[in-house]
Design an enzyme around this catalytic site. Structure first.
Site, short mmCIF file in Angstrom:
data_model
loop_
_atom_site.label_atom_id
_atom_site.label_comp_id
_atom_site.label_asym_id
_atom_site.label_seq_id
_atom_site.Cartn_x
_atom_site.Cartn_y
_atom_site.Cartn_z
N ASP A 102 0.17 -3.85 14.52
CA ASP A 102 -0.17 -2.49 14.09
C ASP A 102 -1.56 -2.07 14.62
OD1 ASP A 102 -1.49 -4.32 12.49
OD2 ASP A 102 -1.15 -3.24 10.61
N GLN B 279 -13.81 0.62 15.62
CA GLN B 279 -13.26 -0.70 15.95
C GLN B 279 -13.51 -1.03 17.42
OE1 GLN B 279 -9.43 -1.75 14.30
NE2 GLN B 279 -9.00 -3.15 15.96
N THR C 4 5.94 -9.97 -3.61
CA THR C 4 6.62 -10.57 -4.75
C THR C 4 6.79 -9.48 -5.80
OG1 THR C 4 4.63 -11.15 -5.99
CG2 THR C 4 5.33 -12.70 -4.28
N THR D 139 -10.74 -5.26 1.80
CA THR D 139 -10.34 -4.22 0.83
C THR D 139 -9.92 -4.82 -0.51
OG1 THR D 139 -8.15 -4.29 1.85
CG2 THR D 139 -9.61 -2.52 2.56
N ARG E 275 -6.86 5.45 2.20
CA ARG E 275 -7.26 4.34 1.32
C ARG E 275 -8.32 4.77 0.32
NH1 ARG E 275 -7.72 -1.22 4.86
NH2 ARG E 275 -5.51 -1.41 5.24
N HIS F 46 -2.48 -12.08 6.24
CA HIS F 46 -3.63 -12.55 7.03
C HIS F 46 -3.43 -13.98 7.53
CE1 HIS F 46 -5.73 -9.62 4.17
NE2 HIS F 46 -5.92 -9.11 5.37
N LYS G 126 8.44 -6.54 5.73
CA LYS G 126 7.25 -7.39 5.65
C LYS G 126 7.43 -8.48 4.61
CE LYS G 126 3.13 -4.87 7.15
NZ LYS G 126 1.85 -4.31 6.76
#
Length: 406
Positions: free
Chosen positions: A193, A172, A232, A41, A87, A49, A228
């Site tokens: 998740d 999936q 930043t 994405t 999304r 990741h 999480k």
């Protein structure tokens, strides 16, 4: 000698597993093929990741074969997991470009030579599917009642779940079935998740193929407060040096909370666990040594040993009042830019993402230029604010940027 299962458990990766005893035995006796999916994405992987890349590397080092599955097909639908909003849609070209960027970053840690690891794209089978056949083969095995109890759908139901996203779990699960048929892939891994999607895929293979399949999830990278990590003030902590410089990357890990050091050393470095525990147990000022080790090791893995050393040298020189600017994030402006306010300058050079954030930094006394605290948000930037053509900006205690005048 510890098995790979024990290694993953000891280092704190494993959160949930299907058929635990069966899987533990399988990993001890055989070399298996497993997969982790990544939806492209964005044009870079981020630190979220990184945990999954580390797991793939640990597994590969023990002789197991990873498949990094790029979601060229699923990205066109969008994963509702952990999302309250739908999304944005990406074009095929954007997805392909992002997928190419991912492969470069994976290759830093994972060896794709001689079939030791595979990279595939679910667009190869999802985009050409016959919808009616897919519904008959896969959809008939899914209970809508059961799907609606899944955590990934519950959150979206409050705002409205589209039928497009409702298909994500089926797609999936079908990926796992397809990889099982193509490569004899028997294990799907992913962030916690993804648990609902993973167990659906395991169930699909066991029902369709009448053979074993397994799922495992990892704890998401969170700090001691459960938030999480990897966020930043500019957004995500990216693995691409163009988006997050090696110096900024190093500084992020150098400045994490004391309580998070041991966990990050275990998950994000290959240091032996005895050393991880020794460093994690340090207290007071000594914990800073552990943070330096963490920052150096993580930067070395994602960027290079040279980048890690440069970032370390620059951070130490600046912190001790030296002036090694080689690794400090630097932007160049021309003289036409002068005359604007410090707030405008911070935003136009992308040092900060918004005027409100820049103003807040000044109001809270967190902005320093050449060791002078800036208290006026409307301060006009003139040439005399630069020393030898450059301006050293410090945000908070340890975040440095440099602006050079052309």
């Amino acid at each position: 000698m510890a098995s790979i299962y024990d290694t993953l458990l000891d280092r704190g990766y494993i959160k949930q597993v299907t058929h635990e005893e069966e899987l533990r035995e399988l990993l001890e006796k055989e070399k298996i093929t497993f997969y982790i999916g990544f939806d492209p994405t964005a044009d870079s992987l981020h630190v979220g990741h990184f945990v999954q890349m580390m797991v793939m590397t640990h597994m590969q080092r023990e002789g197991h074969r990873p498949i990094a599955l790029l979601g060229g097909g699923t990205t066109m639908v969008g994963d509702p997991s952990g999302k309250t909003d739908m999304r944005k849609m990406l074009t095929k070209e954007q997805i392909q470009h992002n997928a190419e960027c991912f492969k470069k970053q994976f290759s830093k840690l994972i060896d794709f030579s001689d079939d030791k690891a595979i990279m595939d794209n679910n667009a190869n089978w999802l985009l050409g599917l016959n919808y009616v056949e897919f519904l008959r083969e896969v959809g008939a095995l899914f209970s809508v009642n059961r799907m609606l109890t899944a955590e990934c759908y519950k959150q979206r139901l409050e705002k409205g779940l589209t039928f497009l996203e409702f298909n994500y779990m089926l797609m999936q699960s079908y990926d796992f079935l397809e990889l099982n048929r193509r490569y004899n892939c028997v294990l799907q891994m992913g962030g916690d998740d993804q648990w609902s999607n993973i167990i659906s895929g395991v169930d699909l293979i066991r029902r369709k193929e009448s053979k074993p399949a397994y799922g495992m999830t990892f704890a998401l990278l969170t700090n001691s407060e459960g938030k999480k990590m990897g966020k930043t003030e500019k957004g995500a902590l990216w693995l691409d040096p163009e988006k997050t410089s090696p110096y900024e990357f190093y500084q992020y890990w150098r400045n994490i909370a004391d309580a998070d050091v041991e966990k990050c050393l275990a998950l994000l470095t290959f240091l032996p666990m005895d050393e991880v525990r020794r460093l994690g147990a340090l207290e007071g000022a000594e914990i800073n040594e552990a943070k330096k080790v963490l920052a150096y090791e993580v930067t070395k893995l994602i960027h290079s040993e040279e980048d890690a050393q440069n970032a370390k040298n620059a951070a130490e020189a600046l912190f001790s009042g030296g002036q090694d600017m080689s690794a400090v994030p630097t932007v160049t402006i021309d003289k036409d830019t002068l005359g604007c306010t410090i707030i405008d300058l911070l935003v136009s050079t992308k040092i900060l993402p918004s005027k409100s954030e820049a103003r807040r930094l000044v109001q809270q006394g967190g902005l320093t230029i050449h060791d002078e605290k800036i208290t006026d948000a409307n301060m006009v930037v003139t040439e005399d604010k630069f020393k030898d053509g450059s301006m050293l900006i410090r945000r908070g205690k340890k975040n440095y940027n440099r602006i050079v005048l052309e």
